[in-house]
Scaffold this active site. Sequence first.
Site, short mmCIF file in Angstrom:
data_model
loop_
_atom_site.label_atom_id
_atom_site.label_comp_id
_atom_site.label_asym_id
_atom_site.label_seq_id
_atom_site.Cartn_x
_atom_site.Cartn_y
_atom_site.Cartn_z
N GLU A 1 1.14 -2.63 -43.54
CA GLU A 1 1.05 -3.57 -42.17
C GLU A 1 0.84 -5.15 -42.43
OE1 GLU A 1 -2.37 -2.60 -39.77
OE2 GLU A 1 -3.46 -2.15 -41.56
N CYS B 1 -2.02 -7.89 -25.22
CA CYS B 1 -2.26 -9.18 -24.75
C CYS B 1 -3.83 -9.50 -24.45
CB CYS B 1 -1.54 -9.41 -23.35
SG CYS B 1 0.25 -8.56 -23.45
N ASN C 1 -2.28 -7.74 -18.66
CA ASN C 1 -2.06 -7.05 -19.92
C ASN C 1 -2.17 -5.47 -19.70
OD1 ASN C 1 -2.82 -5.72 -22.35
ND2 ASN C 1 -4.90 -6.24 -22.49
N GLY C 2 -0.82 -5.04 -20.13
CA GLY C 2 -0.65 -3.99 -19.71
C GLY C 2 0.61 -3.27 -19.54
N TRP D 1 1.54 -10.27 -26.14
CA TRP D 1 2.16 -8.94 -27.16
C TRP D 1 3.53 -8.39 -26.46
CZ3 TRP D 1 2.94 -3.69 -27.77
CH2 TRP D 1 3.32 -3.23 -28.95
N HIS E 1 6.75 18.19 -54.51
CA HIS E 1 7.47 19.12 -53.42
C HIS E 1 8.39 17.90 -52.74
CE1 HIS E 1 5.04 22.64 -54.03
NE2 HIS E 1 3.99 21.62 -53.82
N ARG F 1 -5.19 -10.56 -30.49
CA ARG F 1 -4.71 -9.36 -29.58
C ARG F 1 -3.24 -9.49 -29.54
NH1 ARG F 1 -9.02 -7.03 -26.53
NH2 ARG F 1 -7.72 -6.06 -25.40
N GLU G 1 -4.61 5.26 -46.16
CA GLU G 1 -5.17 3.91 -45.67
C GLU G 1 -5.00 2.71 -46.43
OE1 GLU G 1 -6.39 3.10 -43.02
OE2 GLU G 1 -7.67 1.28 -43.51
N LYS H 1 -4.20 -6.28 -32.07
CA LYS H 1 -5.39 -5.76 -32.73
C LYS H 1 -5.95 -4.37 -32.01
CE LYS H 1 -9.31 -5.56 -35.24
NZ LYS H 1 -9.03 -4.91 -36.52
N LYS I 1 -2.84 -0.45 -45.23
CA LYS I 1 -3.12 -1.68 -45.25
C LYS I 1 -2.06 -2.47 -45.82
CE LYS I 1 -5.64 -1.58 -43.23
NZ LYS I 1 -6.40 -0.81 -42.41
C1 F6R Z 1 -4.72 -0.52 -39.17
C2 F6R Z 1 -5.33 -0.86 -37.48
C3 F6R Z 1 -4.80 0.34 -36.66
C4 F6R Z 1 -5.92 0.59 -35.65
C5 F6R Z 1 -5.34 1.68 -34.45
C6 F6R Z 1 -6.63 2.25 -33.91
O1 F6R Z 1 -5.44 -1.45 -39.85
O2 F6R Z 1 -6.26 -1.51 -37.40
O3 F6R Z 1 -4.25 1.22 -37.11
O4 F6R Z 1 -6.64 1.52 -36.54
O5 F6R Z 1 -4.53 0.72 -33.73
O6 F6R Z 1 -7.33 1.22 -33.26
P1 F6R Z 1 -8.51 1.62 -32.67
O7 F6R Z 1 -9.63 1.90 -33.91
O8 F6R Z 1 -9.29 0.31 -32.35
O9 F6R Z 1 -8.74 2.69 -31.73
#
Ligand code: F6R
Length: 614
Positions: free
Chosen positions: A494, A2, A101-102, A75, A510, A27, A487, A609, A491
């Site tokens: 998500e 949030c 938030n939390g 969120w 395997h 966020r 990675e 985020k 991408k």
């Molecule tokens: C994927 C993504 C998340 C963050 C993860 C860690 O695109 O953004 O997987 O990498 O939530 O976030 P940070 O790096 O902010 O600790």
Amino acid sequence: MCGIVGYVGNRDAYPVLVKGLYRLEYRGYDSAGLALIDPSGNLNVYKCKGKVADLEKYVAPMDPQGQIGIAHTRWATHGVPNDANAHPHFSQSHDIALVHNGIIENYHVLKAALIENGYSFRSDTDTEVLANLIEYVRRTNDCSLLEAVQSALKQVIGAYAIAVVEKGNPDEIIAARKSSPMVIGVGEGEFFLASDATPIVEYTDRVVYLNDGEIAVINRNKELKVFTFDNQESRVDIKRLQMSISQLEKGGYSHFMLKEIHQQPETIVDCIRGRINSESGLVTLSGVIANREKFVNARRIIFVACGTSWHASLIGEHLIEDICRIPAEVEYASEFRYRNPVIHPDDVVIAVSQSGETADTLAAVELARSHGAFVFGICNVIGSSIARATDSGAYIHVGPEIGVASTKAFTGQVTVMAMLALTVARERESVDPAVYTEIVNGLLELPSALNEVLKIDGQIKDLAKIFTYARNFIYLGRGYNYPTALEGALKLKEISYIHAEGYPAAEMKHGPIALIDNEMPTIVVAVPDKTYEKTVSNIQEIKARGGKIIAVIARDDTTVRRMADYCIEVPVVTECLMPIVVSIPLQLLAYYIAVYKGRDVDQPRNLAKSVTVE
Ligand code: F6R
């Protein structure tokens, strides 16, 4: 997670709050709301399910008034996204409004006690419990709002950042934090409040980062005061904000993610600036040199991170073992913190986090420090909780990353890890000088290599169109590019919601090879490296089973070019830096597939985020 915004001063609070919510929408975007105290002293709450634009549409015709207010973009954790569960939450009497938030872990117990004392609840949230608890404490003890918040928070178990306003108290916001960020902007006769600095930057560059266990009393007519939960006054440490508004805008791109992908040649320059001496060719990370003995004598280096940062850490592990010859491990922060791990005082723990606020990574930092390990942070957000909780660190300096899918932070993290490994390796004399120079040259070549690779944007867009309707993807890579495959798959899933698996290429046989048929596209990273020939064999195994291959290859490749159905050509830099080059077309592919599918690229469903709850 949030986002919280607050304002008290002489402006109309509503536009400040709404603009702030837009800045923080990355966020959380399940619902949004705000509370204002109007000139007659009434405390009004406006909130609804949906995005900030929905809130604006709903609230603007009511012409909300007031020069003090708090706002929130949610969120969901407790309770589905709906109007009732949106913040702010009123206390029972409607005298107190609170945003949070939390997570309040013991909210069941607190709620039961409040129900016994005659309270009833309108939402399913833990937040409403806190609003009522503050009101209950205030009434039963006849104390100030500050004292009521202090006393209530002492009863709360969990992680939170909160902001509280009260009817009849039109000059004051109370804000507090524990394991969830909160920044206060200090203007002339006005104060701003937010979960991160993005809503504040256009008004002031003077900020105060609240520490864990601190409560701020923000009063328009007085100095900012900060207290502990035990009412000890803390020193107010005003810092200068290093951020500009243009960094927070799309700059002509259709999405932040596309802007951030295209920014990477510049962000790599920002990341290496001042760290490579152009005359001597030596790399210096000052946070490493200042703690030289810790790194040189490290018995082990443990990376802790989540998500994309965890993928970058896998590349860091490879680099550290390759050139520093120190045993290295990579841990999911969420597993590490609960696993009773063996940590020695001569271990170095590297916490990697774009936001610097990820709850699990922060907890892993605290755990490692409690075992006496030296903890180094690799963060992007300056002044973030992890950056402050670590013993030392290096920022990646890629600027605010707004798109929920991490792009430029990944390449910045890998770049910092390469510079860290070079700095340590030189101090340990564990690297061949020719290899050292080759990697330094590779770092210097990166911006032009990335500019080159971005020229194939249009080609990737066409490729994305062909594969938009695939329902599953496999991504394969080996060595340094195994994490790149992970990675790339992350991408895609998500932002496009297509199922994708990243795998080390040789592990295919395997198990996952059973998935291969003519409807399963496989993206293979087949750039020149130690395992290139082996990867060629893996491609043949897939072709033999009717699979479709999209290969990422070097420009002069002729072998894989003949086998693959589609090729993405990239320039070649030294092997350990290839993940930085290869990740760009994979980011673009995910981006364009998501755009063709009509997805909300910058705010994909269910994601936030900055993951500030467990
Ligand atoms: C994927 C993504 C998340 C963050 C993860 C860690 O695109 O953004 O997987 O990498 O939530 O976030 P940070 O790096 O902010 O600790």
